[in-house]
Design a protein around this motif. Structure first.
Motif, PDB file in Angstrom:
ATOM      1  N   TYR A 169      21.224  40.659  -6.635  1.00 37.82           N
ATOM      2  CA  TYR A 169      21.876  41.595  -5.730  1.00 37.82           C
ATOM      3  C   TYR A 169      22.759  42.584  -6.493  1.00 37.82           C
ATOM      4  O   TYR A 169      22.743  43.792  -6.231  1.00 37.82           O
ATOM      5  CB  TYR A 169      22.695  40.755  -4.743  1.00 37.82           C
ATOM      6  CG  TYR A 169      23.709  41.501  -3.927  1.00 37.82           C
ATOM      7  CD1 TYR A 169      23.300  42.353  -2.897  1.00 37.82           C
ATOM      8  CD2 TYR A 169      25.079  41.326  -4.170  1.00 37.82           C
ATOM      9  CE1 TYR A 169      24.249  43.029  -2.153  1.00 37.82           C
ATOM     10  CE2 TYR A 169      26.011  41.997  -3.419  1.00 37.82           C
ATOM     11  CZ  TYR A 169      25.603  42.844  -2.414  1.00 37.82           C
ATOM     12  OH  TYR A 169      26.527  43.518  -1.671  1.00 37.82           O
ATOM     13  N   MET A 170      23.474  42.051  -7.485  1.00 39.03           N
ATOM     14  CA  MET A 170      24.442  42.887  -8.212  1.00 39.03           C
ATOM     15  C   MET A 170      23.758  43.822  -9.204  1.00 39.03           C
ATOM     16  O   MET A 170      24.204  44.943  -9.407  1.00 39.03           O
ATOM     17  CB  MET A 170      25.450  42.014  -8.975  1.00 39.03           C
ATOM     18  CG  MET A 170      26.299  41.104  -8.117  1.00 39.03           C
ATOM     19  SD  MET A 170      27.402  41.969  -7.003  1.00 39.03           S
ATOM     20  CE  MET A 170      28.686  42.518  -8.094  1.00 39.03           C
ATOM     21  N   PHE A 171      22.706  43.339  -9.866  1.00 38.29           N
ATOM     22  CA  PHE A 171      22.041  44.150 -10.887  1.00 38.29           C
ATOM     23  C   PHE A 171      20.525  44.066 -10.714  1.00 38.29           C
ATOM     24  O   PHE A 171      19.826  43.470 -11.555  1.00 38.29           O
ATOM     25  CB  PHE A 171      22.442  43.680 -12.297  1.00 38.29           C
ATOM     26  CG  PHE A 171      23.911  43.832 -12.574  1.00 38.29           C
ATOM     27  CD1 PHE A 171      24.449  45.079 -12.880  1.00 38.29           C
ATOM     28  CD2 PHE A 171      24.763  42.743 -12.499  1.00 38.29           C
ATOM     29  CE1 PHE A 171      25.808  45.230 -13.107  1.00 38.29           C
ATOM     30  CE2 PHE A 171      26.125  42.878 -12.734  1.00 38.29           C
ATOM     31  CZ  PHE A 171      26.650  44.131 -13.039  1.00 38.29           C
ATOM     32  N   PRO A 172      19.996  44.663  -9.643  1.00 37.87           N
ATOM     33  CA  PRO A 172      18.548  44.616  -9.467  1.00 37.87           C
ATOM     34  C   PRO A 172      17.873  45.218 -10.707  1.00 37.87           C
ATOM     35  O   PRO A 172      18.314  46.250 -11.194  1.00 37.87           O
ATOM     36  CB  PRO A 172      18.294  45.488  -8.219  1.00 37.87           C
ATOM     37  CG  PRO A 172      19.625  45.816  -7.653  1.00 37.87           C
ATOM     38  CD  PRO A 172      20.692  45.455  -8.636  1.00 37.87           C
ATOM     39  N   HIS A 178      14.590  43.572 -17.194  1.00 35.93           N
ATOM     40  CA  HIS A 178      15.480  43.534 -18.366  1.00 35.93           C
ATOM     41  C   HIS A 178      16.219  44.849 -18.570  1.00 35.93           C
ATOM     42  O   HIS A 178      16.439  45.284 -19.694  1.00 35.93           O
ATOM     43  CB  HIS A 178      14.708  43.139 -19.631  1.00 35.93           C
ATOM     44  CG  HIS A 178      13.984  41.838 -19.476  1.00 35.93           C
ATOM     45  ND1 HIS A 178      12.896  41.476 -20.236  1.00 35.93           N
ATOM     46  CD2 HIS A 178      14.183  40.811 -18.615  1.00 35.93           C
ATOM     47  CE1 HIS A 178      12.471  40.291 -19.859  1.00 35.93           C
ATOM     48  NE2 HIS A 178      13.241  39.871 -18.871  1.00 35.93           N
ATOM     49  N   GLU A 179      16.535  45.488 -17.433  1.00 33.27           N
ATOM     50  CA  GLU A 179      17.302  46.744 -17.477  1.00 33.27           C
ATOM     51  C   GLU A 179      18.625  46.552 -16.761  1.00 33.27           C
ATOM     52  O   GLU A 179      18.650  46.097 -15.603  1.00 33.27           O
ATOM     53  CB  GLU A 179      16.527  47.858 -16.759  1.00 33.27           C
ATOM     54  CG  GLU A 179      15.539  48.546 -17.659  1.00 33.27           C
ATOM     55  CD  GLU A 179      14.822  49.676 -16.915  1.00 33.27           C
ATOM     56  OE1 GLU A 179      13.867  50.214 -17.471  1.00 33.27           O
ATOM     57  OE2 GLU A 179      15.229  50.005 -15.769  1.00 33.27           O
ATOM     58  N   LEU A 180      19.688  46.894 -17.453  1.00 30.70           N
ATOM     59  CA  LEU A 180      21.019  46.857 -16.828  1.00 30.70           C
ATOM     60  C   LEU A 180      21.266  48.255 -16.259  1.00 30.70           C
ATOM     61  O   LEU A 180      21.555  49.191 -16.999  1.00 30.70           O
ATOM     62  CB  LEU A 180      22.061  46.492 -17.891  1.00 30.70           C
ATOM     63  CG  LEU A 180      23.512  46.379 -17.423  1.00 30.70           C
ATOM     64  CD1 LEU A 180      23.687  45.293 -16.360  1.00 30.70           C
ATOM     65  CD2 LEU A 180      24.431  46.094 -18.617  1.00 30.70           C
ATOM     66  N   ARG A 181      21.061  48.394 -14.926  1.00 27.44           N
ATOM     67  CA  ARG A 181      21.184  49.713 -14.288  1.00 27.44           C
ATOM     68  C   ARG A 181      22.585  49.865 -13.714  1.00 27.44           C
ATOM     69  O   ARG A 181      22.980  49.109 -12.826  1.00 27.44           O
ATOM     70  CB  ARG A 181      20.144  49.850 -13.166  1.00 27.44           C
ATOM     71  CG  ARG A 181      18.737  49.785 -13.696  1.00 27.44           C
ATOM     72  CD  ARG A 181      17.693  49.806 -12.574  1.00 27.44           C
ATOM     73  NE  ARG A 181      16.389  49.485 -13.135  1.00 27.44           N
ATOM     74  CZ  ARG A 181      15.424  48.828 -12.499  1.00 27.44           C
ATOM     75  NH1 ARG A 181      15.601  48.440 -11.245  1.00 27.44           N
ATOM     76  NH2 ARG A 181      14.280  48.576 -13.104  1.00 27.44           N
ATOM     77  N   GLY A 258      23.906  53.317   1.640  1.00 30.67           N
ATOM     78  CA  GLY A 258      24.771  52.167   1.931  1.00 30.67           C
ATOM     79  C   GLY A 258      24.732  51.071   0.896  1.00 30.67           C
ATOM     80  O   GLY A 258      25.073  49.922   1.184  1.00 30.67           O
ATOM     81  N   HIS A 259      24.305  51.405  -0.354  1.00 33.40           N
ATOM     82  CA  HIS A 259      24.291  50.379  -1.403  1.00 33.40           C
ATOM     83  C   HIS A 259      25.709  50.151  -1.888  1.00 33.40           C
ATOM     84  O   HIS A 259      26.232  50.926  -2.690  1.00 33.40           O
ATOM     85  CB  HIS A 259      23.406  50.829  -2.576  1.00 33.40           C
ATOM     86  CG  HIS A 259      21.954  50.794  -2.245  1.00 33.40           C
ATOM     87  ND1 HIS A 259      21.123  49.789  -2.670  1.00 33.40           N
ATOM     88  CD2 HIS A 259      21.187  51.617  -1.504  1.00 33.40           C
ATOM     89  CE1 HIS A 259      19.903  50.006  -2.208  1.00 33.40           C
ATOM     90  NE2 HIS A 259      19.914  51.115  -1.501  1.00 33.40           N
TER      91      HIS A 259
END
Ligand SMILES: NC(=O)c1ccc[n+]([C@@H]2O[C@H](COP(=O)([O-])OP(=O)(O)OC[C@H]3O[C@@H](n4cnc5c(N)ncnc54)[C@H](OP(=O)(O)O)[C@@H]3O)[C@@H](O)[C@H]2O)c1
Length: 310
Positions: A169-172, A178-181, A258-259
């Protein structure tokens, strides 16, 4: 001297670790949970925690769970679809605590609480305004509840947000691609805290009310950029984690949809938790750096939880 403590919510990220820490230090621990048959509840029960099936929305069940309890550790779940519930839960706990003669409450809030009106551009429509107002209201309720000792802990961003299930949820994209968006700048630093450090502070406040009573303590162990976090997570997982910086246009689109995670990241970029880590030294409570956590054997746990190597 051992105390009898109610931990609510007892099976959450903080609650379960606080419960373990207190049990290990010889305290009697009571857990409020809606689901006593969950794996976490059963694990805590096997360590001698007493389970109370109950809901923070029910003053009656809280009252029962507080029988012969000296102290409370309180971390309240939030529900963006029903922000008022958080306040109602706090009211139920504090009223029951007063009725039962509870002597000490340790409330876990969030860093920057009480400062919301100084956030640039603050107004009633500020993103997640409800979140900041709720925390401020509850802190005020805790200070004025008439409980002999109170301590407010204000943690920054939990390291556990990089672990399953929160990571989805926090880092889809982190666990699968393997991507920190993140909607950060390259130099944005995120203040991080391991929930086990919250537990150590809670245990210290319980054991030494004279040192902690009336204190409001903002908690973080380190400040890392997204690139530094990605590097550490790469080491943990054995997978190459890259950073994908979400630009302003993408962020605004996601925000309009609304994210709230994006809203939180924009806040972390533009305001931030701003924890004075140096000032925590006076409490003598050791803090866990992400890199140290690896040395201390959290590697296996994190690699399993993060699930990055799947
Ligand atoms: N995530 C972060 O980085 C961060 C940072 C700073 C502060 N915070 C604050 O931390 C708080 C949440 O703490 P947490 O992350 O430790 O909790 P959490 O992991 O979100 O756990 C919430 C727990 O609450 C229980 N629960 C939910 N509704 C309930 C109800 N009506 N009655 C009783 N129990 C209920 C659930 O357990 P059962 O199903 O067993 O009942 C669940 O395990 C929030 O106030 C948040 O603002 C979070």
């Amino acid at each position: 001297m051992p105390k009898s403590v109610l931990v609510a919510a007892g099976t959450g990220k903080q609650g379960r670790v606080v419960a373990r820490e207190l049990l290990e230090r010889g305290h009697a621990v009571h857990i409020l949970t809606r689901n006593p048959s969950s794996d976490t509840a059963k694990e805590l029960q096997s360590m001698e925690a007493v389970l109370h099936a109950g809901d923070l929305g029910s003053a009656e069940t809280i009252q029962t769970a507080l029988d012969n309890v000296d102290a409370i550790f309180l971390a309240i779940p939030v529900n963006p679809a029903n922000p008022a519930a958080e306040i109602a839960y706090a009211k139920n706990v504090l009223e029951a605590a007063r009725n039962n003669g509870v002597k000490n409450i340790i409330y876990s809030s969030v860093a920057r609480t009480g400062e919301h009106e100084s956030f640039p551009g603050w107004n009633d429509d500020y993103p997640m305004a409800w979140y900041w107002k709720n925390k401020d209201t509850i802190e005020h309720m805790v200070r004025t509840a008439g409980i002999e000792h109170w301590t407010i802990l204000r943690p920054a961003f939990f390291i556990q947000n990089f672990c399953r299930p929160e990571v989805e949820y926090m880092f889809p994209g982190l666990a699968d691609a393997h991507e920190l968006r993140v909607a950060f700048n390259a130099d944005t630093q995120l203040d991080l805290i391991d929930v086990s450090d919250i537990a150590k502070f809670a245990a210290a406040a319980l054991g030494s009310p004279s040192d902690f009573s009336g204190k409001e303590i903002t908690l973080a162990a380190e400040k890392l950029t997204a690139a530094q976090i990605a590097e550490l997570l790469s080491t943990i997982s054995g997978e190459k984690i890259t950073v994908d910086y979400i630009n302003d246009n993408q962020a605004i689109t996601l925000q309009k949809q609304g994210h709230i995670v994006i809203e939180a990241q924009l806040w972390q970029r533009d305001v931030g938790y701003g924890v004075d880590i140096e000032s925590l030294k006076r409490y003598g409570v050791p803090l866990t750096l992400l890199s140290k956590a690896l040395d201390q054997g959290a590697l296996k746990w994190l690699s399993q939880q993060v699930g990055l190597s799947e």
